[in-house]
Motif scaffolding. Structure first.
Motif, PDB file in Angstrom:
ATOM      1  N   GLU A 274       0.847  -1.206   0.000  1.00  0.00           N
ATOM      2  CA  GLU A 274       0.000   0.000   0.000  1.00  0.00           C
ATOM      3  C   GLU A 274       0.886   1.262   0.000  1.00  0.00           C
ATOM      4  O   GLU A 274       0.688   2.179  -0.792  1.00  0.00           O
ATOM      5  N   HIS A 275       1.871   1.276   0.889  1.00  0.00           N
ATOM      6  CA  HIS A 275       2.766   2.435   1.024  1.00  0.00           C
ATOM      7  C   HIS A 275       3.617   2.613  -0.240  1.00  0.00           C
ATOM      8  O   HIS A 275       3.788   3.729  -0.734  1.00  0.00           O
ATOM      9  N   MET A 276       4.115   1.502  -0.777  1.00  0.00           N
ATOM     10  CA  MET A 276       4.961   1.584  -1.982  1.00  0.00           C
ATOM     11  C   MET A 276       4.171   2.094  -3.185  1.00  0.00           C
ATOM     12  O   MET A 276       4.602   3.015  -3.887  1.00  0.00           O
ATOM     13  N   LEU A 277       3.021   1.475  -3.429  1.00  0.00           N
ATOM     14  CA  LEU A 277       2.284   1.789  -4.657  1.00  0.00           C
ATOM     15  C   LEU A 277       1.634   3.163  -4.607  1.00  0.00           C
ATOM     16  O   LEU A 277       1.670   3.901  -5.594  1.00  0.00           O
ATOM     17  N   PHE A 278       1.026   3.486  -3.478  1.00  0.00           N
ATOM     18  CA  PHE A 278       0.170   4.671  -3.474  1.00  0.00           C
ATOM     19  C   PHE A 278       0.826   5.892  -2.825  1.00  0.00           C
ATOM     20  O   PHE A 278       0.737   6.990  -3.367  1.00  0.00           O
ATOM     21  N   ASP A 279       1.526   5.735  -1.686  1.00  0.00           N
ATOM     22  CA  ASP A 279       2.201   6.901  -1.092  1.00  0.00           C
ATOM     23  C   ASP A 279       3.458   7.251  -1.885  1.00  0.00           C
ATOM     24  O   ASP A 279       3.756   8.422  -2.115  1.00  0.00           O
ATOM     25  N   ASN A 280       4.213   6.244  -2.268  1.00  0.00           N
ATOM     26  CA  ASN A 280       5.528   6.500  -2.867  1.00  0.00           C
ATOM     27  C   ASN A 280       5.513   6.553  -4.385  1.00  0.00           C
ATOM     28  O   ASN A 280       5.923   7.551  -4.971  1.00  0.00           O
ATOM     29  N   ALA A 281       5.062   5.496  -5.062  1.00  0.00           N
ATOM     30  CA  ALA A 281       5.075   5.508  -6.535  1.00  0.00           C
ATOM     31  C   ALA A 281       3.890   6.294  -7.101  1.00  0.00           C
ATOM     32  O   ALA A 281       3.876   6.620  -8.284  1.00  0.00           O
ATOM     33  N   LYS A 282       2.921   6.574  -6.282  1.00  0.00           N
ATOM     34  CA  LYS A 282       1.719   7.309  -6.701  1.00  0.00           C
ATOM     35  C   LYS A 282       1.103   6.688  -7.956  1.00  0.00           C
ATOM     36  O   LYS A 282       0.783   7.365  -8.939  1.00  0.00           O
ATOM     37  N   LEU A 283       0.943   5.378  -7.895  1.00  0.00           N
ATOM     38  CA  LEU A 283       0.353   4.613  -8.998  1.00  0.00           C
ATOM     39  C   LEU A 283      -1.068   5.098  -9.266  1.00  0.00           C
ATOM     40  O   LEU A 283      -1.853   5.294  -8.342  1.00  0.00           O
ATOM     41  N   GLU A 284      -1.372   5.276 -10.548  1.00  0.00           N
ATOM     42  CA  GLU A 284      -2.701   5.780 -10.914  1.00  0.00           C
ATOM     43  C   GLU A 284      -3.427   4.795 -11.814  1.00  0.00           C
ATOM     44  O   GLU A 284      -2.800   4.013 -12.527  1.00  0.00           O
ATOM     45  N   PRO A 285      -4.766   4.842 -11.797  1.00  0.00           N
ATOM     46  CA  PRO A 285      -5.544   3.955 -12.664  1.00  0.00           C
ATOM     47  C   PRO A 285      -5.099   4.101 -14.123  1.00  0.00           C
ATOM     48  O   PRO A 285      -4.797   5.210 -14.577  1.00  0.00           O
ATOM     49  N   GLY A 286      -5.035   2.990 -14.813  1.00  0.00           N
ATOM     50  CA  GLY A 286      -4.683   3.026 -16.235  1.00  0.00           C
ATOM     51  C   GLY A 286      -3.198   2.917 -16.512  1.00  0.00           C
ATOM     52  O   GLY A 286      -2.794   2.723 -17.662  1.00  0.00           O
ATOM     53  N   GLU A 287      -2.366   3.024 -15.489  1.00  0.00           N
ATOM     54  CA  GLU A 287      -0.919   2.917 -15.709  1.00  0.00           C
ATOM     55  C   GLU A 287      -0.501   1.449 -15.843  1.00  0.00           C
ATOM     56  O   GLU A 287      -1.236   0.532 -15.477  1.00  0.00           O
ATOM     57  N   THR A 288       0.716   1.282 -16.367  1.00  0.00           N
ATOM     58  CA  THR A 288       1.285  -0.057 -16.508  1.00  0.00           C
ATOM     59  C   THR A 288       2.380  -0.238 -15.468  1.00  0.00           C
ATOM     60  O   THR A 288       3.218   0.645 -15.278  1.00  0.00           O
ATOM     61  N   ILE A 289       2.346  -1.386 -14.793  1.00  0.00           N
ATOM     62  CA  ILE A 289       3.316  -1.656 -13.727  1.00  0.00           C
ATOM     63  C   ILE A 289       3.970  -3.014 -13.944  1.00  0.00           C
ATOM     64  O   ILE A 289       3.316  -3.963 -14.367  1.00  0.00           O
TER      65      ILE A 289
ATOM     66  N   PHE B 136      19.373  10.640 -15.177  1.00  0.00           N
ATOM     67  CA  PHE B 136      18.833  11.997 -15.360  1.00  0.00           C
ATOM     68  C   PHE B 136      18.252  12.231 -16.746  1.00  0.00           C
ATOM     69  O   PHE B 136      17.253  12.920 -16.894  1.00  0.00           O
ATOM     70  N   GLN B 137      18.854  11.604 -17.775  1.00  0.00           N
ATOM     71  CA  GLN B 137      18.299  11.816 -19.111  1.00  0.00           C
ATOM     72  C   GLN B 137      16.895  11.221 -19.233  1.00  0.00           C
ATOM     73  O   GLN B 137      16.019  11.798 -19.862  1.00  0.00           O
ATOM     74  N   GLN B 138      16.721  10.060 -18.629  1.00  0.00           N
ATOM     75  CA  GLN B 138      15.396   9.423 -18.701  1.00  0.00           C
ATOM     76  C   GLN B 138      14.456   9.937 -17.601  1.00  0.00           C
ATOM     77  O   GLN B 138      13.294   9.562 -17.552  1.00  0.00           O
ATOM     78  N   GLN B 139      14.992  10.793 -16.738  1.00  0.00           N
ATOM     79  CA  GLN B 139      14.194  11.421 -15.682  1.00  0.00           C
ATOM     80  C   GLN B 139      13.475  10.388 -14.802  1.00  0.00           C
ATOM     81  O   GLN B 139      12.296  10.533 -14.496  1.00  0.00           O
ATOM     82  N   TYR B 140      14.224   9.345 -14.424  1.00  0.00           N
ATOM     83  CA  TYR B 140      13.661   8.325 -13.559  1.00  0.00           C
ATOM     84  C   TYR B 140      13.536   8.847 -12.135  1.00  0.00           C
ATOM     85  O   TYR B 140      14.314   9.692 -11.703  1.00  0.00           O
ATOM     86  N   ARG B 141      12.599   8.295 -11.411  1.00  0.00           N
ATOM     87  CA  ARG B 141      12.518   8.533  -9.972  1.00  0.00           C
ATOM     88  C   ARG B 141      12.701   7.188  -9.283  1.00  0.00           C
ATOM     89  O   ARG B 141      11.950   6.260  -9.551  1.00  0.00           O
ATOM     90  N   ILE B 142      13.699   7.099  -8.420  1.00  0.00           N
ATOM     91  CA  ILE B 142      13.968   5.862  -7.680  1.00  0.00           C
ATOM     92  C   ILE B 142      13.621   6.124  -6.219  1.00  0.00           C
ATOM     93  O   ILE B 142      14.167   7.057  -5.614  1.00  0.00           O
ATOM     94  N   ILE B 143      12.701   5.341  -5.693  1.00  0.00           N
ATOM     95  CA  ILE B 143      12.172   5.634  -4.365  1.00  0.00           C
ATOM     96  C   ILE B 143      12.369   4.430  -3.447  1.00  0.00           C
ATOM     97  O   ILE B 143      11.911   3.333  -3.745  1.00  0.00           O
ATOM     98  N   GLY B 144      13.061   4.650  -2.335  1.00  0.00           N
ATOM     99  CA  GLY B 144      13.218   3.606  -1.330  1.00  0.00           C
ATOM    100  C   GLY B 144      12.015   3.613  -0.405  1.00  0.00           C
ATOM    101  O   GLY B 144      11.496   4.674  -0.054  1.00  0.00           O
ATOM    102  N   SER B 145      11.585   2.429  -0.011  1.00  0.00           N
ATOM    103  CA  SER B 145      10.381   2.330   0.826  1.00  0.00           C
ATOM    104  C   SER B 145      10.625   1.257   1.864  1.00  0.00           C
ATOM    105  O   SER B 145      11.097   0.169   1.537  1.00  0.00           O
ATOM    106  N   PHE B 146      10.343   1.556   3.114  1.00  0.00           N
ATOM    107  CA  PHE B 146      10.548   0.551   4.159  1.00  0.00           C
ATOM    108  C   PHE B 146       9.408   0.638   5.158  1.00  0.00           C
ATOM    109  O   PHE B 146       9.172   1.692   5.735  1.00  0.00           O
ATOM    110  N   GLY B 147       8.691  -0.474   5.309  1.00  0.00           N
ATOM    111  CA  GLY B 147       7.578  -0.485   6.252  1.00  0.00           C
ATOM    112  C   GLY B 147       6.415   0.334   5.752  1.00  0.00           C
ATOM    113  O   GLY B 147       6.244   0.549   4.542  1.00  0.00           O
ATOM    114  N   ALA B 148       5.631   0.807   6.687  1.00  0.00           N
ATOM    115  CA  ALA B 148       4.385   1.473   6.351  1.00  0.00           C
ATOM    116  C   ALA B 148       3.941   2.306   7.535  1.00  0.00           C
ATOM    117  O   ALA B 148       4.528   2.225   8.612  1.00  0.00           O
ATOM    118  N   SER B 149       2.913   3.099   7.320  1.00  0.00           N
ATOM    119  CA  SER B 149       2.343   3.858   8.437  1.00  0.00           C
ATOM    120  C   SER B 149       1.160   3.077   9.017  1.00  0.00           C
ATOM    121  O   SER B 149       0.643   2.144   8.390  1.00  0.00           O
TER     122      SER B 149
END
Ligand SMILES: [Zn+2]
Length: 340
Positions: free
Chosen positions: A154-169, A279-292
């Motif tokens: 839950e924390h990874m997908l929605f708080d951190n990656a901000k996954l939205e409907p219609g996206e590919t994962i 930086f050229q591909q403008q990636y975002r790399i997000i570390g996630s540990f645990g949850a709230s």
């Protein structure tokens, strides 16, 4: 009361320990009914040179149970209520805790079952603020998978990656506890899900769970298949927890501006990073540990609405080590739950 203790690396002993004292002020006492296994248990079981802890240690990091007693000043719980527990001893007072970012607590006193005594025992006392009610209709066996597995996803997908409907994962290791949860949660909001698995039998199960495309990483280079499946564009989000074996390919699987979120490194902790690509591909790399604590409540609400954890195996407390060995062997599809 019975408690399962780690006495040395890879050596668990079922001990008869003195029963927990009465619940103190602002505490509740919980009768533990189910403990779910995670890779953090495996790290602890194998022995971690860097972990600050003293043995023997009661194992078990993720659990559900019933309220057995209520301490002075506690409201909102009654004896018999089904609950799950937040397994990190946060302070409840720092800025992160006060703003609901519990997993960034500045004064955390340890992770239960790893640094300090955990949940594989009949009774445990905890501050009531770390105890979350289980909604009606959710089995304790399922609820036991909420505090770490489901809440982490839950924390990874929605708080951190901000996954939205219609996206590919791209979900790595679609047969793992968190992989099975990620497939279900992403499908639930209408995403296209590509997943990697290590054998074809697991592939069929991942499809049945909702995965649109399954890649056997033993027979195919997953990053090549992902580029084919996405008409060379890449995916919006990669759900990483495999680490060394997959990290480079995961970055190559992302579209420009894509997000990679990671919570693990089961195949090893070191990877190289091409900074030009970053930086050229403008990636975002997000570390996630645990949850709230909020993530745990949200995960339980999804369970009440029909999202069931995939349970690979249920074992008795005496067979905790056998459960860990099954997890270590990667033969699992879903979660292993220990019942008390
Ligand atoms: Zn705090």
């Amino acid at each position: 009361m019975r408690a399962l203790t780690l006495v040395a690396d890879r050596r668990l002993e079922l001990a008869d320990v003195s029963p927990a004292a009465a619940a103190g002020a602002d505490e509740v006492q919980i009768r533990v009914r189910a403990v779910a296994l995670n890779h953090i248990d495996l790290w602890g079981f194998r022995g971690m040179a860097f972990a600050k802890r003293k043995l023997p240690l009661v194992v078990g990091a993720e659990a559900a149970g019933e309220i057995a007693a209520i301490g002075a000043g506690v409201t909102g719980f009654k004896v018999g209520d089904p609950v799950v527990m937040y397994g990190a001893l946060t302070c409840g007072a720092c800025k992160a805790c006060r703003s609901g970012r519990d997993n960034l607590c500045e004064n955390v006193a340890g992770v239960m079952g790893f640094h300090v005594d955990g949940f594989a025992r009949e009774l445990v006392n905890l501050p009531a603020r770390l105890v979350i009610p289980v909604p009606a209709g959710v089995a304790l066996r399922d609820a036991a998978c909420a505090p770490i597995a489901f809440a982490t996803v839950e924390h990874m997908l929605f708080d951190n990656a901000k996954l939205e409907p219609g996206e590919t994962i791209l979900v790595h290791a679609g047969g793992s506890g968190i992989g099975t949860a990620a497939i279900q949660m992403a499908k639930r909001i209408g995403c296209t899900v590509i997943t990697t698995i290590g054998d074809d039998e697991k592939g069929a199960k991942a499809k049945a769970l909702g995965a649109d495309y399954v890649i056997n990483y033993r027979t195919d280079r997953f990053e090549h298949v992902v580029r084919k499946l996405t008409a060379k564009k890449g995916v919006d989000v990669v759900f990483e927890h495999v680490g060394a074996d997959t990290f480079g390919g995961s970055l190559l699987s992302l579209k420009r501006g894509g997000r990679l979120v990671t919570c693990g490194a089961t195949s090893g902790p070191t990877a190289t990073l091409n900074l030009m690509q970053l930086f050229q591909q403008q990636y975002r790399i997000i570390g996630s540990f645990g949850a709230s604590i909020r993530n745990i409540g949200d995960a339980l609400a999804k369970m009440q609405a029909g999202l069931h954890p995939v349970i690979d195996t249920e074992v008795a407390l005496e067979d905790f080590a056998r459960g860990l060995e099954r997890l270590e062997s990667r033969q699992v599809f879903g979660k292993i739950v220990v019942t008390l």
